[in-house]
Design a protein around this motif. Sequence first.
Motif, PDB file in Angstrom:
ATOM      1  N   LEU A 167       0.268  -1.483  -0.067  1.00  0.00           N
ATOM      2  CA  LEU A 167       0.002  -0.037  -0.170  1.00  0.00           C
ATOM      3  C   LEU A 167       1.295   1.489  -0.142  1.00  0.00           C
ATOM      4  CD1 LEU A 167      -2.939   0.560  -0.234  1.00  0.00           C
ATOM      5  CD2 LEU A 167      -2.903   0.375   2.683  1.00  0.00           C
ATOM      6  N   LYS A 168       2.202   0.964   0.541  1.00  0.00           N
ATOM      7  CA  LYS A 168       3.059   2.490   0.824  1.00  0.00           C
ATOM      8  C   LYS A 168       3.154   2.628  -0.724  1.00  0.00           C
ATOM      9  CE  LYS A 168       6.677  -0.438   1.835  1.00  0.00           C
ATOM     10  NZ  LYS A 168       7.898  -1.203   2.454  1.00  0.00           N
ATOM     11  N   ALA A 169       2.951   1.670  -1.476  1.00  0.00           N
ATOM     12  CA  ALA A 169       3.386   2.485  -2.763  1.00  0.00           C
ATOM     13  C   ALA A 169       2.258   3.520  -3.566  1.00  0.00           C
ATOM     14  CB  ALA A 169       2.873   0.717  -4.040  1.00  0.00           C
ATOM     15  N   LEU A 170       1.350   3.410  -2.734  1.00  0.00           N
ATOM     16  CA  LEU A 170       0.332   4.453  -3.357  1.00  0.00           C
ATOM     17  C   LEU A 170       0.319   5.888  -3.482  1.00  0.00           C
ATOM     18  CD1 LEU A 170      -2.941   2.059  -3.600  1.00  0.00           C
ATOM     19  CD2 LEU A 170      -1.842   2.876  -5.615  1.00  0.00           C
ATOM     20  N   PRO A 171      -0.228   6.883  -3.440  1.00  0.00           N
ATOM     21  CA  PRO A 171      -0.609   8.802  -2.972  1.00  0.00           C
ATOM     22  C   PRO A 171      -0.954   8.011  -1.388  1.00  0.00           C
ATOM     23  CG  PRO A 171      -0.460   8.200  -5.267  1.00  0.00           C
ATOM     24  CD  PRO A 171      -0.374   6.606  -4.857  1.00  0.00           C
ATOM     25  N   ARG A 172      -0.940   9.472  -0.504  1.00  0.00           N
ATOM     26  CA  ARG A 172      -1.734   8.990   0.381  1.00  0.00           C
ATOM     27  C   ARG A 172      -3.371   9.198   0.000  1.00  0.00           C
ATOM     28  NH1 ARG A 172       1.447  12.605   5.129  1.00  0.00           N
ATOM     29  NH2 ARG A 172      -0.288  12.781   5.988  1.00  0.00           N
ATOM     30  N   LYS A 173      -3.771   9.986  -0.390  1.00  0.00           N
ATOM     31  CA  LYS A 173      -5.451   9.832  -0.601  1.00  0.00           C
ATOM     32  C   LYS A 173      -5.584   8.489  -1.658  1.00  0.00           C
ATOM     33  CE  LYS A 173      -6.018  15.264  -1.917  1.00  0.00           C
ATOM     34  NZ  LYS A 173      -5.893  15.377  -3.128  1.00  0.00           N
ATOM     35  N   GLN A 174      -4.702   7.971  -1.984  1.00  0.00           N
ATOM     36  CA  GLN A 174      -5.762   6.406  -3.149  1.00  0.00           C
ATOM     37  C   GLN A 174      -5.260   5.426  -2.078  1.00  0.00           C
ATOM     38  OE1 GLN A 174      -2.228   6.732  -6.528  1.00  0.00           O
ATOM     39  NE2 GLN A 174      -4.441   6.251  -7.393  1.00  0.00           N
ATOM     40  N   ARG A 175      -4.763   5.796  -0.610  1.00  0.00           N
ATOM     41  CA  ARG A 175      -4.486   4.525  -0.310  1.00  0.00           C
ATOM     42  C   ARG A 175      -6.078   4.843   1.569  1.00  0.00           C
ATOM     43  NH1 ARG A 175       0.828   6.519   2.561  1.00  0.00           N
ATOM     44  NH2 ARG A 175       2.484   6.006   1.029  1.00  0.00           N
ATOM     45  N   LEU A 176      -6.263   6.071   1.318  1.00  0.00           N
ATOM     46  CA  LEU A 176      -7.089   6.176   2.265  1.00  0.00           C
ATOM     47  C   LEU A 176      -8.349   5.220   0.452  1.00  0.00           C
ATOM     48  CD1 LEU A 176      -9.058   6.993   3.791  1.00  0.00           C
ATOM     49  CD2 LEU A 176      -8.940   9.036   3.540  1.00  0.00           C
ATOM     50  N   ALA A 177      -8.551   5.850   0.020  1.00  0.00           N
ATOM     51  CA  ALA A 177      -9.383   5.070  -1.014  1.00  0.00           C
ATOM     52  C   ALA A 177      -9.800   3.901  -0.580  1.00  0.00           C
ATOM     53  CB  ALA A 177      -9.001   6.573  -2.820  1.00  0.00           C
ATOM     54  N   TYR A 178      -8.370   3.463  -0.958  1.00  0.00           N
ATOM     55  CA  TYR A 178      -8.257   1.539  -1.385  1.00  0.00           C
ATOM     56  C   TYR A 178      -8.947   1.008   0.020  1.00  0.00           C
ATOM     57  CZ  TYR A 178      -6.792  -3.294  -0.479  1.00  0.00           C
ATOM     58  OH  TYR A 178      -6.364  -4.335  -0.781  1.00  0.00           O
ATOM     59  N   LEU A 179      -8.520   1.842   1.188  1.00  0.00           N
ATOM     60  CA  LEU A 179      -9.232   1.426   2.348  1.00  0.00           C
ATOM     61  C   LEU A 179     -11.140   1.806   2.485  1.00  0.00           C
ATOM     62  CD1 LEU A 179      -6.845   2.776   4.552  1.00  0.00           C
ATOM     63  CD2 LEU A 179      -6.782   0.261   3.958  1.00  0.00           C
ATOM     64  N   GLU A 180     -11.141   2.650   2.071  1.00  0.00           N
ATOM     65  CA  GLU A 180     -12.597   2.976   1.515  1.00  0.00           C
ATOM     66  C   GLU A 180     -13.578   1.844   1.250  1.00  0.00           C
ATOM     67  OE1 GLU A 180     -14.069   4.901   4.069  1.00  0.00           O
ATOM     68  OE2 GLU A 180     -12.629   5.791   4.723  1.00  0.00           O
ATOM     69  N   GLU A 181     -12.885   1.755   0.256  1.00  0.00           N
ATOM     70  CA  GLU A 181     -13.560   0.479  -1.053  1.00  0.00           C
ATOM     71  C   GLU A 181     -13.008  -0.790  -0.710  1.00  0.00           C
ATOM     72  OE1 GLU A 181     -14.887  -0.769  -5.010  1.00  0.00           O
ATOM     73  OE2 GLU A 181     -15.026   0.846  -3.894  1.00  0.00           O
ATOM     74  N   ALA A 182     -12.193  -1.059  -0.306  1.00  0.00           N
ATOM     75  CA  ALA A 182     -12.230  -2.136   0.450  1.00  0.00           C
ATOM     76  C   ALA A 182     -13.307  -2.740   1.877  1.00  0.00           C
ATOM     77  CB  ALA A 182     -10.925  -2.480   1.585  1.00  0.00           C
ATOM     78  N   LEU A 183     -13.347  -2.026   2.532  1.00  0.00           N
ATOM     79  CA  LEU A 183     -14.789  -1.566   3.556  1.00  0.00           C
ATOM     80  C   LEU A 183     -15.811  -1.788   2.506  1.00  0.00           C
ATOM     81  CD1 LEU A 183     -13.552   1.026   6.216  1.00  0.00           C
ATOM     82  CD2 LEU A 183     -14.558  -1.503   6.870  1.00  0.00           C
ATOM     83  N   GLU A 184     -16.427  -1.114   1.962  1.00  0.00           N
ATOM     84  CA  GLU A 184     -17.642  -0.673   1.709  1.00  0.00           C
ATOM     85  C   GLU A 184     -17.918  -2.570   0.239  1.00  0.00           C
ATOM     86  OE1 GLU A 184     -19.770   0.747   1.406  1.00  0.00           O
ATOM     87  OE2 GLU A 184     -18.667   1.822   3.486  1.00  0.00           O
ATOM     88  N   GLN A 185     -16.576  -3.030   0.108  1.00  0.00           N
ATOM     89  CA  GLN A 185     -17.111  -4.798  -0.665  1.00  0.00           C
ATOM     90  C   GLN A 185     -17.208  -5.214   0.342  1.00  0.00           C
ATOM     91  OE1 GLN A 185     -17.730  -4.759  -4.100  1.00  0.00           O
ATOM     92  NE2 GLN A 185     -17.079  -2.870  -4.592  1.00  0.00           N
ATOM     93  N   SER A 186     -16.498  -5.331   1.612  1.00  0.00           N
ATOM     94  CA  SER A 186     -16.845  -5.976   2.534  1.00  0.00           C
ATOM     95  C   SER A 186     -18.082  -6.057   2.961  1.00  0.00           C
ATOM     96  CB  SER A 186     -15.377  -5.884   3.568  1.00  0.00           C
ATOM     97  OG  SER A 186     -14.437  -6.011   3.343  1.00  0.00           O
ATOM     98  N   LYS A 187     -18.418  -5.060   3.188  1.00  0.00           N
ATOM     99  CA  LYS A 187     -19.755  -4.503   3.437  1.00  0.00           C
ATOM    100  C   LYS A 187     -20.902  -5.188   2.584  1.00  0.00           C
ATOM    101  CE  LYS A 187     -19.243  -0.835   6.718  1.00  0.00           C
ATOM    102  NZ  LYS A 187     -19.339   0.284   6.861  1.00  0.00           N
ATOM    103  N   ALA A 188     -20.849  -4.966   1.247  1.00  0.00           N
ATOM    104  CA  ALA A 188     -21.507  -5.931   0.567  1.00  0.00           C
ATOM    105  C   ALA A 188     -21.566  -6.946   0.753  1.00  0.00           C
ATOM    106  CB  ALA A 188     -20.630  -5.369  -1.236  1.00  0.00           C
TER     107      ALA A 188
END
Length: 107
Positions: A35-56
């Motif tokens: 994850l450190k390969a991504l810029p900070r905003k993309q890291r947060l976007a990744y985590l938010e997407e991971a949460l949404e997909q998990s909740k789905a």
Amino acid sequence: TPEGTRALKQWLAPPIPLTDAAASFSPIRTRLYFLKALPRKQRLAYLEEALEQSKAQFPILEANEEKYVESGDVFGRLAAQGMRRTVESHIAWLKELRQTLRQADLI
């Protein structure tokens, strides 16, 4: 077949291999190593997407569990419940991860 029944009983009986008790496969967790390969905003976007997909996953898991409840299959219900609880713990872990990374100013 009798041979199939014997094989099933052997597969179910102890000893259980250590690998069977290992952490479940998680592509989301595997990506965390990089994850450190991504810029900070993309890291947060990744985590938010991971949460949404998990909740789905919940409607799917709940429907699966209900199928076993309706059929009276106690073992199937308990296995389905285990899948749901695994996803619940994964979501809790993702929330903790997000908080830790925020506190460390990494997202």
